[in-house]
Design an enzyme around this catalytic site. Structure first.
Site, PDB file in Angstrom:
ATOM      1  N   CYS A 278       0.799  -1.236   0.000  1.00 24.84           N
ATOM      2  CA  CYS A 278       0.000   0.000   0.000  1.00 24.84           C
ATOM      3  C   CYS A 278       0.827   1.279   0.000  1.00 24.84           C
ATOM      4  O   CYS A 278       0.815   2.013  -0.982  1.00 24.84           O
ATOM      5  CB  CYS A 278      -0.929  -0.007   1.211  1.00 24.84           C
ATOM      6  SG  CYS A 278      -2.123  -1.345   1.161  1.00 24.84           S
TER       7      CYS A 278
HETATM    8  N1  LIG Z   1      -2.681  -6.272   1.805  1.00 25.71           N
HETATM    9  C1  LIG Z   1      -3.078  -5.183   2.415  1.00 25.71           C
HETATM   10  O1  LIG Z   1      -2.679  -4.917   3.542  1.00 25.71           O
HETATM   11  C2  LIG Z   1      -4.061  -4.215   1.768  1.00 25.71           C
HETATM   12  C3  LIG Z   1      -4.693  -3.272   2.573  1.00 25.71           C
HETATM   13  C4  LIG Z   1      -5.603  -2.398   2.009  1.00 25.71           C
HETATM   14  C5  LIG Z   1      -5.852  -2.453   0.648  1.00 25.71           C
HETATM   15  N2  LIG Z   1      -5.229  -3.377  -0.136  1.00 25.71           N
HETATM   16  C6  LIG Z   1      -5.555  -3.390  -1.555  1.00 25.71           C
HETATM   17  O2  LIG Z   1      -6.365  -4.521  -1.850  1.00 25.71           O
HETATM   18  C7  LIG Z   1      -6.032  -5.032  -3.156  1.00 25.71           C
HETATM   19  C8  LIG Z   1      -5.669  -6.493  -3.059  1.00 25.71           C
HETATM   20  O3  LIG Z   1      -4.514  -6.614  -2.240  1.00 25.71           O
HETATM   21  P1  LIG Z   1      -4.085  -7.970  -1.562  1.00 25.71           P
HETATM   22  O4  LIG Z   1      -3.043  -7.613  -0.573  1.00 25.71           O
HETATM   23  O5  LIG Z   1      -5.262  -8.755  -1.117  1.00 25.71           O
HETATM   24  O6  LIG Z   1      -3.421  -8.719  -2.816  1.00 25.71           O
HETATM   25  P2  LIG Z   1      -3.008 -10.261  -2.939  1.00 25.71           P
HETATM   26  O7  LIG Z   1      -1.963 -10.334  -3.989  1.00 25.71           O
HETATM   27  O8  LIG Z   1      -2.745 -10.832  -1.571  1.00 25.71           O
HETATM   28  O9  LIG Z   1      -4.342 -10.956  -3.461  1.00 25.71           O
HETATM   29  C9  LIG Z   1      -4.874 -10.738  -4.713  1.00 25.71           C
HETATM   30  C10 LIG Z   1      -5.500 -12.022  -5.199  1.00 25.71           C
HETATM   31  O10 LIG Z   1      -6.132 -11.755  -6.433  1.00 25.71           O
HETATM   32  C11 LIG Z   1      -5.932 -12.870  -7.294  1.00 25.71           C
HETATM   33  N3  LIG Z   1      -6.147 -12.435  -8.667  1.00 25.71           N
HETATM   34  C12 LIG Z   1      -5.321 -11.747  -9.482  1.00 25.71           C
HETATM   35  N4  LIG Z   1      -5.915 -11.524 -10.666  1.00 25.71           N
HETATM   36  C13 LIG Z   1      -7.150 -12.063 -10.592  1.00 25.71           C
HETATM   37  C14 LIG Z   1      -8.227 -12.156 -11.495  1.00 25.71           C
HETATM   38  N5  LIG Z   1      -8.170 -11.629 -12.708  1.00 25.71           N
HETATM   39  N6  LIG Z   1      -9.336 -12.809 -11.086  1.00 25.71           N
HETATM   40  C15 LIG Z   1      -9.416 -13.349  -9.857  1.00 25.71           C
HETATM   41  N7  LIG Z   1      -8.417 -13.296  -8.957  1.00 25.71           N
HETATM   42  C16 LIG Z   1      -7.298 -12.662  -9.317  1.00 25.71           C
HETATM   43  C17 LIG Z   1      -4.544 -13.332  -6.967  1.00 25.71           C
HETATM   44  O11 LIG Z   1      -4.318 -14.671  -7.373  1.00 25.71           O
HETATM   45  C18 LIG Z   1      -4.511 -13.151  -5.454  1.00 25.71           C
HETATM   46  O12 LIG Z   1      -4.941 -14.315  -4.790  1.00 25.71           O
HETATM   47  C19 LIG Z   1      -4.934  -4.135  -3.681  1.00 25.71           C
HETATM   48  O13 LIG Z   1      -5.487  -3.118  -4.471  1.00 25.71           O
HETATM   49  C20 LIG Z   1      -4.351  -3.522  -2.443  1.00 25.71           C
HETATM   50  O14 LIG Z   1      -3.763  -2.258  -2.700  1.00 25.71           O
HETATM   51  C21 LIG Z   1      -4.342  -4.280   0.408  1.00 25.71           C
END
Ligand SMILES: NC(=O)c1ccc[n+]([C@@H]2O[C@H](COP(=O)([O-])OP(=O)(O)OC[C@H]3O[C@@H](n4cnc5c(N)ncnc54)[C@H](O)[C@@H]3O)[C@@H](O)[C@H]2O)c1
Length: 431
Positions: free
Chosen positions: A270
Site C-alpha cells: 500500500c
Molecule cells: N494487503 C493489504 O494490507 C491491503 C490493505 C488495504 C488495501 N489493499 C488493496 O487490496 C487489493 C488487493 O490486495 P491484496 O493484498 O489482497 O493482494 P493479494 O496479492 O494478496 O491478493 C490478490 C489475489 O487476487 C488474485 N487475482 C489476481 N488476478 C485475478 C483475477 N483476474 N481474477 C481473480 N483473482 C485474481 C490473486 O491470485 C490473489 O490471490 C490491492 O489493491 C491492495 O492495494 C491491500
C-alpha cells in the site's frame, strides 16, 4: 424478494474475486455472518487450499476457515460462470505500479472481464482494490455495461476501500469502519446493505470518487508523515539527538500530535505504491502532487541511507563493507507478518551484496529470502552466529527475537527500528 432484502436477511449469495490478504479475510467474515460465499481466484492452488480449509493468510486461522468450508458456507473456485449464482460480487485484486511507477489496472480489467459475461440483473458489484479516483466509473463501469446491463437500474456498482492492517490484533475486517460510495444513491444503498451484515460500521460517502480518494488520503497521510520522520531522523543523527526519544516526548502532548517513526524504507502493497496512483491521475488535471513526490524521494532513499550508516559504523571498527559478514534481522516489511512485498530488506540486501558484503538473514516468518534470483542464506539466531558476523542490521523488529542477546553478542548492531531500546552499548548504533 428484493436485492436489499436478500442482503439484509442473509439469503443473498456473495462472491469475492481475489482471495489474497484482503479477499480471504473478507470472505471469511461474510461467511461467519451466515452468508453463502463463493471465492473466485485465478490461482488453482489458492482455491484448493481454501477448499481444504487450509489458510495461507496469517490473519485467518485455519481453525476459523475450516468449519465455514465444512458447513458449506464458504467455497472457492476458478470457474467464473458461478458469478451467475451471486447477488453481490466484491473485487479485491492487486493494483501494482508498472516499471515506470504508473498505475497498472490490468488486474481489475481482467477480473471485470471474467465476471461480466455472468452478470445478471438486480445484482451489486463493488471494487475494493486501492486505486485512483475515477477507476470505478472509468475502467470498471464500461466493462460491466458492455453486457447491456445499465448501472443504477439493472446493476449496482460501488467502491469500498479495504483498510485491512495485517497483523493488527485489535482492528480486523469486522470492527474496522468501512467507507462506501456508489455510482448512484441506489448503488450506495445496496452496498451499505451488503456490508452491514458482516461489518459493524459503514460510512457512506457521496460518490465512488470520494471513496477512492478517502483510501488514498489515508495512505498518503502515512507516507508523507513517515518521510517527514525520516528527514528529521537524519538531521537529528547529525546533531547527536535520539529521534526516538524525541517522538516519545512529543507523544505526551495530549492534542494535535500523532506519532510516526523513521525506518529503513517503506514496504507492503500500500504505502509505497498507492500515493503514485494519485500523482499519476493528478497530472491529467494539471496538478503536480509535490508532497507525494517529495515523500517518495525521501522514503526511497532510506535503504541507501541505511547502507551508508552501516559503512560508517563498520569504518569505526576499521572494517570495509566489502567481505564483511552482515546479518539482516527481520526481512518481512513489518513486524510479525510474513509479507515480503516491497520490503526495504530486499533493496538493502541488494545494495550490500553489490558492495561485496557477505549477507545472511534471520526471520522466523520468512523461510526463503531471494534477492535478484539468488537465495540469501538463512541462519539460526545463536550466540555463535551473532559473534560470527561483523554487523547485524535490524531491518524489521519481529517480536520473537531476543534483542538482549543481539546487543550482547553481535560486535556491531545497526538498529533501524529502535528494537534495542534501552540497551545502551558502544556496539549499538540506531538510526
Ligand atoms: N494487503 C493489504 O494490507 C491491503 C490493505 C488495504 C488495501 N489493499 C488493496 O487490496 C487489493 C488487493 O490486495 P491484496 O493484498 O489482497 O493482494 P493479494 O496479492 O494478496 O491478493 C490478490 C489475489 O487476487 C488474485 N487475482 C489476481 N488476478 C485475478 C483475477 N483476474 N481474477 C481473480 N483473482 C485474481 C490473486 O491470485 C490473489 O490471490 C490491492 O489493491 C491492495 O492495494 C491491500
Amino acid at each position: 424478494m428484493t436485492l436489499l432484502e436478500r442482503f439484509e436477511d442473509g439469503t443473498a449469495v456473495l462472491g469475492v474475486v481475489g482471495l489474497g490478504y484482503v479477499g480471504l479475510p473478507l470472505a471469511v467474515e461474510m461467511a461467519k455472518a451466515a452468508s453463502h460465499v463463493i471465492g473466485f481466484d485465478i490461482s488453482a492452488h489458492k482455491v484448493a487450499q481454501v477448499d481444504a480449509g487450509d489458510s495461507y493468510i496469517p490473519d485467518v486461522p485455519s481453525d476459523e476457515l475450516r468449519p465455514l468450508v465444512e458447513s458449506g458456507l464458504l467455497s472457492a473456485t476458478t470457474d467464473f460462470s458461478r458469478v451467475s449464482e451471486c447477488d453481490g460480487v466484491v473485487i479485491c485484486v492487486p493494483t501494482p505500479l508498472n516499471a515506470m511507477k504508473e498505475p497498472d489496472t490490468s488486474f481489475i480489467e481482467a477480473a471485470a472481464a471474467s465476471v461480466a459475461p455472468h452478470l445478471h440483473a438486480d445484482m451489486l458489484v463493488t471494487l475494493e482494490s486501492t486505486t485512483y479516483p475515477g477507476t470505478t466509473e472509468e475502467v470498471l463501469l464500461p466493462i460491466l455495461e458492455s453486457t447491456g446491463l445499465k448501472v443504477g437500474t439493472d446493476l449496482f456498482l460501488a467502491f469500498s476501500p479495504e483498510r485491512v492492517d495485517p497483523g493488527n490484533p485489535v482492528y480486523q475486517t469486522r470492527n474496522t469502519p468501512k467507507v462506501v460510495g456508489g455510482v448512484t444513491a441506489a448503488c450506495t444503498q445496496a452496498a451499505v446493505a451488503m456490508y452491514s451484515r458482516c461489518i459493524d460500521t459503514i460510512v457512506p460517502v457521496s460518490s465512488t470518487r470520494a471513496a477512492e480518494m478517502t483510501k488514498l488520503l489515508e495512505n498518503i497521510f502515512r507516507c508523507v508523515n513517515i518521510a517527514l520522520m525520516n528527514e528529521l531522523m537524519q538531521v537529528s543523527a547529525r546533531m547527536d539527538v535520539n529521534i526516538w526519544e524525541v517522538v516519545e516526548a512529543a507523544k505526551t502532548k495530549p492534542f494535535g500530535f500523532m506519532p510516526f517513526y523513521p525506518g529503513p524504507g517503506l514496504g507492503g502493497h500500500c504505502i509505497p505504491i498507492d500515493p503514485f496512483y494519485l500523482s499519476w491521475k493528478a497530472r491529467q488535471y494539471d496538478v503536480h502532487t509535490e508532497f507525494i513526490e517529495l515523500a517518495g524521494k525521501v522514503n526511497e532513499n532510506m535503504p541507501y541511507y541505511v547502507v551508508t550508516r552501516l559503512m560508517e559504523a563498520l569504518n569505526g571498527h576499521h572494517k570495509p563493507l566489502s567481505n564483511s559478514r552482515v546479518l539482516l534481522l527481520g526481512v518481512a516489511y513489518k513486524r510479525d507478518i510474513d509479507d515480503m512485498r516491497e520490503s526495504p530488506a530486499i533493496k538493502i540486501a541488494e545494495l550490500l551484496i553489490r558492495k561485496g558484503a557477505d549477507v545472511v538473514y534471520h526471520d522466523e516468518w520468512v523461510p526463503r529470502f531471494e534477492v535478484a534470483g539468488r537465495a540469501v542464506p538463512a541462519v539460526e539466531l545463536t550466540e555463535e552466529t551473532l559473534r560470527g558476523v561483523d554487523a547485524a542490521v535490524v531491518v524489521t523488529d519481529h517480536s520473537g527475537v531476543d534483542y538482549e542477546a543481539v546487543a550482547d553478542f553481535a560486535p556491531l548492531v545497526l538498529d533501524t527500528r529502535n528494537a534495542l531500546h534501552g540497551m545502551e552499548r558502544e556496539s549499538v548504533v540506531r538510526l
